[in-house]
Design a protein around this motif. Structure first.
Motif, PDB file in Angstrom:
ATOM      1  N   CYS A   1      -4.881  -1.473   0.553  1.00 26.40           N
ATOM      2  CA  CYS A   1      -4.521  -2.625  -0.279  1.00 26.40           C
ATOM      3  C   CYS A   1      -3.045  -2.987  -0.080  1.00 26.40           C
ATOM      4  CB  CYS A   1      -4.821  -2.302  -1.738  1.00 26.40           C
ATOM      5  SG  CYS A   1      -4.543  -3.666  -2.873  1.00 26.40           S
ATOM      6  N   LEU A   2      -2.176  -2.003  -0.080  1.00 26.16           N
ATOM      7  CA  LEU A   2      -0.755  -2.263   0.124  1.00 26.16           C
ATOM      8  C   LEU A   2      -0.490  -2.848   1.503  1.00 26.16           C
ATOM      9  CD1 LEU A   2       0.773   0.877  -1.594  1.00 26.16           C
ATOM     10  CD2 LEU A   2       0.979  -1.505  -2.360  1.00 26.16           C
ATOM     11  N   GLY A   3      -1.239  -2.395   2.487  1.00 27.74           N
ATOM     12  CA  GLY A   3      -1.096  -2.956   3.828  1.00 27.74           C
ATOM     13  C   GLY A   3      -1.446  -4.431   3.858  1.00 27.74           C
ATOM     14  N   ARG A   4      -2.462  -4.809   3.111  1.00 25.82           N
ATOM     15  CA  ARG A   4      -2.852  -6.219   3.047  1.00 25.82           C
ATOM     16  C   ARG A   4      -1.852  -7.044   2.238  1.00 25.82           C
ATOM     17  NH1 ARG A   4      -7.923  -3.664   2.541  1.00 25.82           N
ATOM     18  NH2 ARG A   4      -7.936  -3.983   0.294  1.00 25.82           N
ATOM     19  N   LEU A   5      -1.297  -6.446   1.200  1.00 30.64           N
ATOM     20  CA  LEU A   5      -0.311  -7.163   0.383  1.00 30.64           C
ATOM     21  C   LEU A   5       0.986  -7.374   1.151  1.00 30.64           C
ATOM     22  CD1 LEU A   5      -0.804  -5.439  -3.070  1.00 30.64           C
ATOM     23  CD2 LEU A   5      -1.254  -7.838  -2.539  1.00 30.64           C
ATOM     24  N   GLY A   6       1.416  -6.333   1.864  1.00 31.80           N
ATOM     25  CA  GLY A   6       2.653  -6.414   2.631  1.00 31.80           C
ATOM     26  C   GLY A   6       3.880  -6.542   1.752  1.00 31.80           C
TER      27      GLY A   6
ATOM     28  N   PRO B   1      -8.371  11.619  -2.873  1.00 29.23           N
ATOM     29  CA  PRO B   1      -7.997  11.044  -1.578  1.00 29.23           C
ATOM     30  C   PRO B   1      -8.576   9.650  -1.333  1.00 29.23           C
ATOM     31  CG  PRO B   1      -8.635  13.329  -1.305  1.00 29.23           C
ATOM     32  CD  PRO B   1      -8.950  12.951  -2.727  1.00 29.23           C
ATOM     33  N   MET B   2      -9.803   9.397  -1.780  1.00 28.29           N
ATOM     34  CA  MET B   2     -10.396   8.073  -1.565  1.00 28.29           C
ATOM     35  C   MET B   2      -9.606   6.986  -2.287  1.00 28.29           C
ATOM     36  SD  MET B   2     -14.516   8.704  -1.548  1.00 28.29           S
ATOM     37  CE  MET B   2     -14.811   6.958  -1.434  1.00 28.29           C
ATOM     38  N   VAL B   3      -9.105   7.299  -3.459  1.00 29.34           N
ATOM     39  CA  VAL B   3      -8.297   6.338  -4.216  1.00 29.34           C
ATOM     40  C   VAL B   3      -6.982   6.085  -3.485  1.00 29.34           C
ATOM     41  CG1 VAL B   3      -7.064   5.924  -6.387  1.00 29.34           C
ATOM     42  CG2 VAL B   3      -9.359   6.924  -6.413  1.00 29.34           C
ATOM     43  N   ARG B   4      -6.343   7.158  -3.003  1.00 34.40           N
ATOM     44  CA  ARG B   4      -5.080   7.007  -2.268  1.00 34.40           C
ATOM     45  C   ARG B   4      -5.276   6.189  -1.001  1.00 34.40           C
ATOM     46  NH1 ARG B   4      -4.907  12.542  -3.275  1.00 34.40           N
ATOM     47  NH2 ARG B   4      -4.776  13.103  -1.069  1.00 34.40           N
ATOM     48  N   ALA B   5      -6.358   6.451  -0.277  1.00 34.16           N
ATOM     49  CA  ALA B   5      -6.624   5.718   0.966  1.00 34.16           C
ATOM     50  C   ALA B   5      -6.851   4.238   0.684  1.00 34.16           C
ATOM     51  CB  ALA B   5      -7.825   6.318   1.687  1.00 34.16           C
TER      52      ALA B   5
ATOM     53  N   SER C   1      -5.602  14.183   5.885  1.00 35.49           N
ATOM     54  CA  SER C   1      -5.552  13.464   7.161  1.00 35.49           C
ATOM     55  C   SER C   1      -6.176  12.071   7.088  1.00 35.49           C
ATOM     56  CB  SER C   1      -6.223  14.281   8.270  1.00 35.49           C
ATOM     57  OG  SER C   1      -7.593  14.489   7.973  1.00 35.49           O
ATOM     58  N   THR C   2      -7.216  11.912   6.288  1.00 26.27           N
ATOM     59  CA  THR C   2      -7.835  10.598   6.149  1.00 26.27           C
ATOM     60  C   THR C   2      -6.887   9.618   5.471  1.00 26.27           C
ATOM     61  OG1 THR C   2     -10.030  11.588   6.048  1.00 26.27           O
ATOM     62  CG2 THR C   2      -9.807   9.351   5.180  1.00 26.27           C
ATOM     63  N   VAL C   3      -6.221  10.090   4.445  1.00 24.10           N
ATOM     64  CA  VAL C   3      -5.261   9.240   3.734  1.00 24.10           C
ATOM     65  C   VAL C   3      -4.065   8.942   4.633  1.00 24.10           C
ATOM     66  CG1 VAL C   3      -3.799   8.999   1.686  1.00 24.10           C
ATOM     67  CG2 VAL C   3      -5.999  10.158   1.507  1.00 24.10           C
ATOM     68  N   ALA C   4      -3.607   9.940   5.353  1.00 25.83           N
ATOM     69  CA  ALA C   4      -2.477   9.736   6.266  1.00 25.83           C
ATOM     70  C   ALA C   4      -2.820   8.681   7.313  1.00 25.83           C
ATOM     71  CB  ALA C   4      -2.093  11.055   6.935  1.00 25.83           C
ATOM     72  N   SER C   5      -4.036   8.695   7.809  1.00 22.10           N
ATOM     73  CA  SER C   5      -4.473   7.683   8.776  1.00 22.10           C
ATOM     74  C   SER C   5      -4.513   6.301   8.136  1.00 22.10           C
ATOM     75  CB  SER C   5      -5.856   8.023   9.330  1.00 22.10           C
ATOM     76  OG  SER C   5      -5.794   9.182  10.106  1.00 22.10           O
ATOM     77  N   ALA C   6      -4.985   6.224   6.904  1.00 18.53           N
ATOM     78  CA  ALA C   6      -5.034   4.940   6.192  1.00 18.53           C
ATOM     79  C   ALA C   6      -3.621   4.408   5.962  1.00 18.53           C
ATOM     80  CB  ALA C   6      -5.770   5.091   4.864  1.00 18.53           C
ATOM     81  N   ILE C   7      -2.701   5.294   5.648  1.00 13.59           N
ATOM     82  CA  ILE C   7      -1.302   4.885   5.448  1.00 13.59           C
ATOM     83  C   ILE C   7      -0.710   4.366   6.753  1.00 13.59           C
ATOM     84  CG2 ILE C   7       1.029   5.729   4.938  1.00 13.59           C
ATOM     85  CD1 ILE C   7      -0.299   7.591   2.837  1.00 13.59           C
ATOM     86  N   ALA C   8      -0.951   5.077   7.840  1.00 11.26           N
ATOM     87  CA  ALA C   8      -0.431   4.647   9.143  1.00 11.26           C
ATOM     88  C   ALA C   8      -0.980   3.275   9.526  1.00 11.26           C
ATOM     89  CB  ALA C   8      -0.769   5.679  10.206  1.00 11.26           C
ATOM     90  N   ALA C   9      -2.275   3.071   9.323  1.00  7.31           N
ATOM     91  CA  ALA C   9      -2.890   1.773   9.635  1.00  7.31           C
ATOM     92  C   ALA C   9      -2.332   0.682   8.744  1.00  7.31           C
ATOM     93  CB  ALA C   9      -4.402   1.870   9.487  1.00  7.31           C
ATOM     94  N   ALA C  10      -2.109   0.996   7.471  1.00  5.03           N
ATOM     95  CA  ALA C  10      -1.573   0.017   6.532  1.00  5.03           C
ATOM     96  C   ALA C  10      -0.154  -0.380   6.933  1.00  5.03           C
ATOM     97  CB  ALA C  10      -1.583   0.580   5.115  1.00  5.03           C
ATOM     98  N   ARG C  11       0.622   0.584   7.369  1.00  5.08           N
ATOM     99  CA  ARG C  11       1.983   0.280   7.818  1.00  5.08           C
ATOM    100  C   ARG C  11       1.959  -0.620   9.051  1.00  5.08           C
ATOM    101  NH1 ARG C  11       5.150   5.594   8.465  1.00  5.08           N
ATOM    102  NH2 ARG C  11       6.939   4.221   8.571  1.00  5.08           N
ATOM    103  N   ARG C  12       1.051  -0.358   9.968  1.00  5.68           N
ATOM    104  CA  ARG C  12       0.925  -1.206  11.164  1.00  5.68           C
ATOM    105  C   ARG C  12       0.513  -2.622  10.790  1.00  5.68           C
ATOM    106  NH1 ARG C  12      -1.289   3.488  13.226  1.00  5.68           N
ATOM    107  NH2 ARG C  12      -3.409   2.720  12.905  1.00  5.68           N
ATOM    108  N   SER C  13      -0.464  -2.744   9.915  1.00  6.55           N
ATOM    109  CA  SER C  13      -0.954  -4.082   9.555  1.00  6.55           C
ATOM    110  C   SER C  13       0.077  -4.869   8.757  1.00  6.55           C
ATOM    111  CB  SER C  13      -2.275  -3.988   8.784  1.00  6.55           C
ATOM    112  OG  SER C  13      -2.077  -3.482   7.491  1.00  6.55           O
ATOM    113  N   ALA C  14       0.978  -4.153   8.109  1.00 13.67           N
ATOM    114  CA  ALA C  14       2.022  -4.818   7.332  1.00 13.67           C
ATOM    115  C   ALA C  14       3.248  -5.118   8.188  1.00 13.67           C
ATOM    116  CB  ALA C  14       2.402  -3.957   6.128  1.00 13.67           C
ATOM    117  N   GLY C  15       3.157  -4.764   9.457  1.00 13.51           N
ATOM    118  CA  GLY C  15       4.240  -5.103  10.369  1.00 13.51           C
ATOM    119  C   GLY C  15       5.270  -4.037  10.643  1.00 13.51           C
TER     120      GLY C  15
END
Length: 70
Positions: free
Chosen positions: A32-37, A23-27, A55-69
């Protein structure tokens, strides 16, 4: 560090890490993908969001999607 440089050629490699068993790798891959966009990064995040059970990874994905617009 890779994402801080804005090198979108790394998106495919980073996206593969979304399927890692740890999970830490996925998060971190999600962050990283959120920053790359870009559309490819967003598609990878959306695909993983649909199947992520940690749930931790899901939260990281949600935040990454928000930061990527998204």
């Amino acid at each position: 560090m890779l994402a801080n440089g804005g090198d979108t050629s790394a998106v495919k490699a980073v996206a593969r890490a979304l399927a890692d068993r740890e999970p830490m790798v996925r998060a971190e891959a999600a962050r990283c993908l959120g920053r790359l966009g870009g559309s490819e990064a967003l598609a990878a995040l959306e695909a993983r969001a649909a199947e992520e059970s940690d749930s931790t990874v899901a939260s990281a994905i949600a935040a990454a999607r928000r930061s990527a617009g998204v």
